[in-house]
Design a protein around this motif. Sequence first.
Motif, short mmCIF file in Angstrom:
data_model
loop_
_atom_site.label_atom_id
_atom_site.label_comp_id
_atom_site.label_asym_id
_atom_site.label_seq_id
_atom_site.Cartn_x
_atom_site.Cartn_y
_atom_site.Cartn_z
N ARG A 17 -7.68 1.01 2.66
CA ARG A 17 -6.69 2.05 2.37
C ARG A 17 -7.18 2.98 1.27
NH1 ARG A 17 -0.18 1.24 1.37
NH2 ARG A 17 0.27 3.43 0.97
N ARG A 20 -9.51 5.28 3.00
CA ARG A 20 -8.81 6.23 3.86
C ARG A 20 -8.10 7.32 3.06
NH1 ARG A 20 -3.96 3.53 6.36
NH2 ARG A 20 -3.05 4.24 4.38
N ASP A 21 -7.41 6.91 2.00
CA ASP A 21 -6.55 7.85 1.28
C ASP A 21 -7.30 8.68 0.24
OD1 ASP A 21 -4.51 6.84 2.77
OD2 ASP A 21 -3.61 5.66 1.16
N PHE A 322 0.15 0.96 -4.55
CA PHE A 322 0.68 1.10 -3.20
C PHE A 322 2.10 0.55 -3.10
CE2 PHE A 322 -3.99 0.95 -1.96
CZ PHE A 322 -4.07 2.33 -1.88
N ASP A 326 4.71 3.07 -1.57
CA ASP A 326 5.27 2.70 -0.28
C ASP A 326 6.79 2.60 -0.28
OD1 ASP A 326 2.79 2.66 0.78
OD2 ASP A 326 2.53 0.49 0.73
#
Length: 597
Positions: A17, A20-21, A322, A326
């Motif tokens: 993640r 990806r981010d 996160f 989230d």
Amino acid sequence: MTDAPATELSNRALAARVWRDYLRPRWKGFVVSVVCAALVAGLTALLLWLVGPAVDKLITHPTRQAIWTIPLAIACIAVFRAVFQVLQARIINGIGNGIVGDVQVGLFRRLVRADLARLRGAHSGSYVASVLYDAGLIREASTTGVVNYVRESLVVIGAIGTMFWYDPILTGAVLLIAPVVSLITRRFSRKTTKAAKGAMGETSNLSTAIMESLDGIKIVKIENREADEEARVGEVIARRQKHLVKGSNAKSMAAPATEAFTTIIVALVLLYTGWRAMTGGITAGDFTAFLAALMAAGQSLRQVTNLQTVMAEGFTASRRLFAALDVKATIVDPAGAPVLPPGDGSVSLDHVDFAYGESAPALSDVSLTVRKGETVALVGPSGGGKSSILNLIPRFYDVVGGSVSIDGHDVRSVTLASLRDRIALVTQEPFLFDDTIRANIAYAKPGASDDEIQAAARQAAAHDFVSALPEGYDTRVGEAGARLSGGQRQRIAIARAFLKNAPILLLDEATSALDTESEALVQAALERLMAGRATILIAHRLSTVKHADRIYVIDKGRVVETGTHAGLVRAKGLYSRLAKAQDLDHAPTPDSEETAS
């Protein structure tokens, strides 16, 4: 969404993640930095390999050509190695601090748009820690940690290969080269210190901006200024990043420079040793080469161990990050929601039930109405639910049962922005940003002209005291308006409400914290503000609600009485007891009311 899903993620999922981010958008620079790290590792292995030929050709079998070529080759390799180290560090510093900026802006965006219940249920200091501290740990792990891990691992592989190239049996003493003293790093200390001071100053500004926005979250939300607050904090973050990059660059240059000069010194030592070998033999180079490789492998292994700690801290920070990112807001625009149509601003609560989370009900079966030009007062014991009613109207919270409507439209069926555009809020302790008086008044209407701002200030009885200040409307009010008195802050807040000119006005104990003189000025300004609007006010001083069109007595989350001041006093209920406690238990006669009018 709770924190659980993020904390249950494996390290591999977290790494995926983060890539990806944050890393994938910067993949080109990241790949170049990894290539630089591989080149540094390769040049390190080449240096280790050259130790053997250097000893053999400079000491065991010295030649005049080798005396110059080998030390020169070692010095050149050292310089190129340092160049790639600096290039790697500079690229990583840019990527890393860019990631920190993305993390900080993302966290603040999530916080400023979060439900009020979540913001009020957690300590704001933890948010600051996430924005400032956790972001740094993630940066270290995802950039410097990863690239250095690759580099040191490759150095270990290269050193082991060199050791096997020579004689593994040679396991004697270790060649120790003393590190270069602080003379080299001192050159960079001034730049590092200056950058650190600048970064500390901007960190303080960032904390102030974040805490300020969170403390004033009601005003931010009621004025639909979340995007503006994101931009304001983003500017502080950008200034802070410049200092951090400068400081990191200065620090990153010190270590490569030290290593380069150390290696050059070794080359000079070999030159001297080779000169000596021409007059007397010295042992073969395999011994020295093996030990050099062994030491390099040991040093890199220690670095890998240290980097594992960095990576562990990064994973922990990622879980916290996160977990915060989230959490989805529950008070949002419904899909395809229309804007609230123009109307008089009539407000209606119809059999409303409400509770804060899993707590006991704060409101039960509450119904009330207020139409344009009417003033409705909410009175009753503290903790009875009065503020909860006010919080439901602009959807700071959502009802559990029943409905809240404006002009017949359920507030949950229209966009938040259009809903809050129709509402002005003045609280007991009005929040002012550490900006000019002009900016604080215009917060409700960005781009308002000076004439509009001054007209609003005049209506709020604020123009005279503002004009008397040395810098007038350009006077900064200080943190939370600390440079102004309570009455002055309240009048600035009323001016902001005048400028917004919303048809619905919510007043939450707007005069209870003021002295008698200030209260008179503020009360007069409020009466002008209330004219022609649908007003709902909370007051503990019953003298301020005597002339309300209707008074709702709220106790233990229920409406226990409704009526005018005179009628409620005659009813001898809870309101009558409260009025008696404040020496207001004399119900006016019709004649006295006519005379007073």
